[in-house]
Design a protein around this motif. Structure first.
Motif, PDB file in Angstrom:
ATOM      1  N   LEU A   1       5.193  16.989  -1.133  1.00  0.00           N
ATOM      2  CA  LEU A   1       4.908  15.605  -0.744  1.00  0.00           C
ATOM      3  C   LEU A   1       3.993  15.600   0.465  1.00  0.00           C
ATOM      4  N   SER A   2       2.978  14.807   0.389  1.00  0.00           N
ATOM      5  CA  SER A   2       2.044  14.735   1.506  1.00  0.00           C
ATOM      6  C   SER A   2       2.435  13.583   2.422  1.00  0.00           C
ATOM      7  N   GLU A   3       1.750  13.488   3.544  1.00  0.00           N
ATOM      8  CA  GLU A   3       2.011  12.423   4.513  1.00  0.00           C
ATOM      9  C   GLU A   3       1.677  11.058   3.932  1.00  0.00           C
ATOM     10  N   VAL A   4       0.742  11.003   2.995  1.00  0.00           N
ATOM     11  CA  VAL A   4       0.331   9.736   2.402  1.00  0.00           C
ATOM     12  C   VAL A   4       1.440   9.167   1.522  1.00  0.00           C
ATOM     13  N   ALA A   5       2.138  10.008   0.759  1.00  0.00           N
ATOM     14  CA  ALA A   5       3.182   9.530  -0.135  1.00  0.00           C
ATOM     15  C   ALA A   5       4.392   9.018   0.640  1.00  0.00           C
ATOM     16  N   VAL A   6       4.706   9.649   1.753  1.00  0.00           N
ATOM     17  CA  VAL A   6       5.861   9.232   2.545  1.00  0.00           C
ATOM     18  C   VAL A   6       5.499   8.054   3.431  1.00  0.00           C
ATOM     19  N   GLY A   7       4.343   8.088   4.045  1.00  0.00           N
ATOM     20  CA  GLY A   7       3.920   7.006   4.919  1.00  0.00           C
ATOM     21  C   GLY A   7       4.126   7.348   6.377  1.00  0.00           C
ATOM     22  N   THR A   8       3.724   6.430   7.218  1.00  0.00           N
ATOM     23  CA  THR A   8       3.827   6.641   8.660  1.00  0.00           C
ATOM     24  C   THR A   8       4.580   5.472   9.296  1.00  0.00           C
ATOM     25  N   ASP A   9       4.881   5.631  10.563  1.00  0.00           N
ATOM     26  CA  ASP A   9       5.544   4.555  11.303  1.00  0.00           C
ATOM     27  C   ASP A   9       4.639   3.340  11.426  1.00  0.00           C
ATOM     28  N   GLY A  10       3.354   3.578  11.591  1.00  0.00           N
ATOM     29  CA  GLY A  10       2.406   2.468  11.691  1.00  0.00           C
ATOM     30  C   GLY A  10       2.344   1.644  10.418  1.00  0.00           C
ATOM     31  N   MET A  11       2.404   2.324   9.265  1.00  0.00           N
ATOM     32  CA  MET A  11       2.398   1.612   7.989  1.00  0.00           C
ATOM     33  C   MET A  11       3.671   0.780   7.837  1.00  0.00           C
ATOM     34  N   PHE A  12       4.798   1.337   8.260  1.00  0.00           N
ATOM     35  CA  PHE A  12       6.057   0.600   8.214  1.00  0.00           C
ATOM     36  C   PHE A  12       5.967  -0.665   9.054  1.00  0.00           C
ATOM     37  N   LEU A  13       5.488  -0.535  10.295  1.00  0.00           N
ATOM     38  CA  LEU A  13       5.399  -1.691  11.187  1.00  0.00           C
ATOM     39  C   LEU A  13       4.400  -2.727  10.683  1.00  0.00           C
ATOM     40  N   CYS A  14       3.284  -2.277  10.138  1.00  0.00           N
ATOM     41  CA  CYS A  14       2.269  -3.202   9.630  1.00  0.00           C
ATOM     42  C   CYS A  14       2.821  -4.045   8.483  1.00  0.00           C
ATOM     43  N   THR A  15       3.446  -3.410   7.518  1.00  0.00           N
ATOM     44  CA  THR A  15       3.993  -4.167   6.378  1.00  0.00           C
ATOM     45  C   THR A  15       5.213  -4.986   6.792  1.00  0.00           C
ATOM     46  N   PHE A  16       5.978  -4.501   7.770  1.00  0.00           N
ATOM     47  CA  PHE A  16       7.116  -5.266   8.269  1.00  0.00           C
ATOM     48  C   PHE A  16       6.654  -6.576   8.899  1.00  0.00           C
ATOM     49  N   ILE A  17       5.651  -6.513   9.774  1.00  0.00           N
ATOM     50  CA  ILE A  17       5.149  -7.712  10.453  1.00  0.00           C
ATOM     51  C   ILE A  17       4.504  -8.666   9.454  1.00  0.00           C
ATOM     52  N   LEU A  18       3.743  -8.135   8.516  1.00  0.00           N
ATOM     53  CA  LEU A  18       3.094  -8.969   7.503  1.00  0.00           C
ATOM     54  C   LEU A  18       4.130  -9.699   6.653  1.00  0.00           C
ATOM     55  N   SER A  19       5.161  -8.978   6.243  1.00  0.00           N
ATOM     56  CA  SER A  19       6.202  -9.586   5.422  1.00  0.00           C
ATOM     57  C   SER A  19       7.076 -10.538   6.238  1.00  0.00           C
ATOM     58  N   PHE A  20       7.307 -10.233   7.496  1.00  0.00           N
ATOM     59  CA  PHE A  20       8.136 -11.095   8.341  1.00  0.00           C
ATOM     60  C   PHE A  20       7.428 -12.416   8.644  1.00  0.00           C
ATOM     61  N   LEU A  21       6.139 -12.366   8.915  1.00  0.00           N
ATOM     62  CA  LEU A  21       5.413 -13.575   9.284  1.00  0.00           C
ATOM     63  C   LEU A  21       5.073 -14.461   8.085  1.00  0.00           C
ATOM     64  N   PHE A  22       4.732 -13.856   6.957  1.00  0.00           N
ATOM     65  CA  PHE A  22       4.293 -14.638   5.806  1.00  0.00           C
ATOM     66  C   PHE A  22       5.315 -14.701   4.673  1.00  0.00           C
ATOM     67  N   ASN A  23       6.537 -14.275   4.920  1.00  0.00           N
ATOM     68  CA  ASN A  23       7.670 -14.374   3.989  1.00  0.00           C
ATOM     69  C   ASN A  23       7.347 -13.807   2.619  1.00  0.00           C
ATOM     70  N   TRP A  24       7.517 -14.598   1.543  1.00  0.00           N
ATOM     71  CA  TRP A  24       7.362 -14.107   0.173  1.00  0.00           C
ATOM     72  C   TRP A  24       5.940 -13.656  -0.116  1.00  0.00           C
ATOM     73  N   ILE A  25       4.966 -14.388   0.367  1.00  0.00           N
ATOM     74  CA  ILE A  25       3.575 -14.028   0.107  1.00  0.00           C
ATOM     75  C   ILE A  25       3.240 -12.707   0.801  1.00  0.00           C
ATOM     76  N   GLY A  26       3.696 -12.539   2.032  1.00  0.00           N
ATOM     77  CA  GLY A  26       3.485 -11.284   2.748  1.00  0.00           C
ATOM     78  C   GLY A  26       4.203 -10.124   2.098  1.00  0.00           C
ATOM     79  N   PHE A  27       5.408 -10.396   1.579  1.00  0.00           N
ATOM     80  CA  PHE A  27       6.159  -9.344   0.892  1.00  0.00           C
ATOM     81  C   PHE A  27       5.421  -8.899  -0.370  1.00  0.00           C
ATOM     82  N   LEU A  28       5.015  -9.841  -1.196  1.00  0.00           N
ATOM     83  CA  LEU A  28       4.324  -9.487  -2.436  1.00  0.00           C
ATOM     84  C   LEU A  28       2.991  -8.795  -2.145  1.00  0.00           C
ATOM     85  N   PHE A  29       2.258  -9.282  -1.160  1.00  0.00           N
ATOM     86  CA  PHE A  29       0.998  -8.660  -0.781  1.00  0.00           C
ATOM     87  C   PHE A  29       1.219  -7.220  -0.316  1.00  0.00           C
TER      88      PHE A  29
END
Length: 162
Positions: A90-118
């Motif tokens: 498994l490479s670093e891309v498949a697992v992801g990084t902390d920055g990717m987690f935070l980016c998608t977390f903030i996007l989903s938290f702020l824009f709710n369902w649309i952010g989650f689906l995006f």
């Protein structure tokens, strides 16, 4: 009788007529001729050197350890399927990084369902999907708290169809 000098107290259920009995202890020392019973001497014990601090604290990464296990299994003659080797690499891309987690977390938290689906559609890493899911969950909790503590919903009757 002075209570300060008493170091023990006789229990009321004990029979006071029975005196204390002495116990005989014996220590067995092996004879000089019994070498197999004697403890090993210090010169017979092999001395093992402990590794240095640098060697003891330097560990391989997870991917390196999995690769070495797979290589060792191939060397030993165990047939490891190609799919298992690919899963262990498994490479670093498949697992992801902390920055990717935070980016998608903030996007989903702020824009709710649309952010989650995006976030789920755009990001293919494990960290990104977990961040989107946790952001959606916290966003739902946020909206429940907003609705519960505001007065503008007091006039509406909520109907639950079950």
């Amino acid at each position: 009788m002075d209570r300060r000098n008493i170091r023990y107290e006789v229990l009321s259920g004990e029979d006071e007529r029975v005196p204390a009995e002495p116990v005989v202890l014996a220590m067995v020392v092996p004879l000089a001729g019994d070498q197999h019973l004697a403890p090993p001497h210090s010169d017979e014990i092999p001395s093992t050197k402990l590794p240095s601090y640098q060697e003891a604290t330097t560990l391989p990464s997870y991917e390196e350890a999995e690769r070495s296990k797979a290589a060792e299994a191939l060397r030993d003659g165990e047939g490891v399927r190609q799919r298992d080797l690919e899963a262990s690499n498994l490479s670093e891309v498949a697992v992801g990084t902390d920055g990717m987690f935070l980016c998608t977390f903030i996007l989903s938290f702020l824009f709710n369902w649309i952010g989650f689906l995006f976030s789920v559609c755009l990001v293919q890493t494990i960290a990104g999907r977990c961040g989107a899911l946790s952001g959606l969950g916290l966003g739902i909790v946020k909206w429940v708290a907003i609705i519960k503590h505001n007065q503008w919903v007091a006039g509406y009757q909520l109907y639950v169809f079950c």
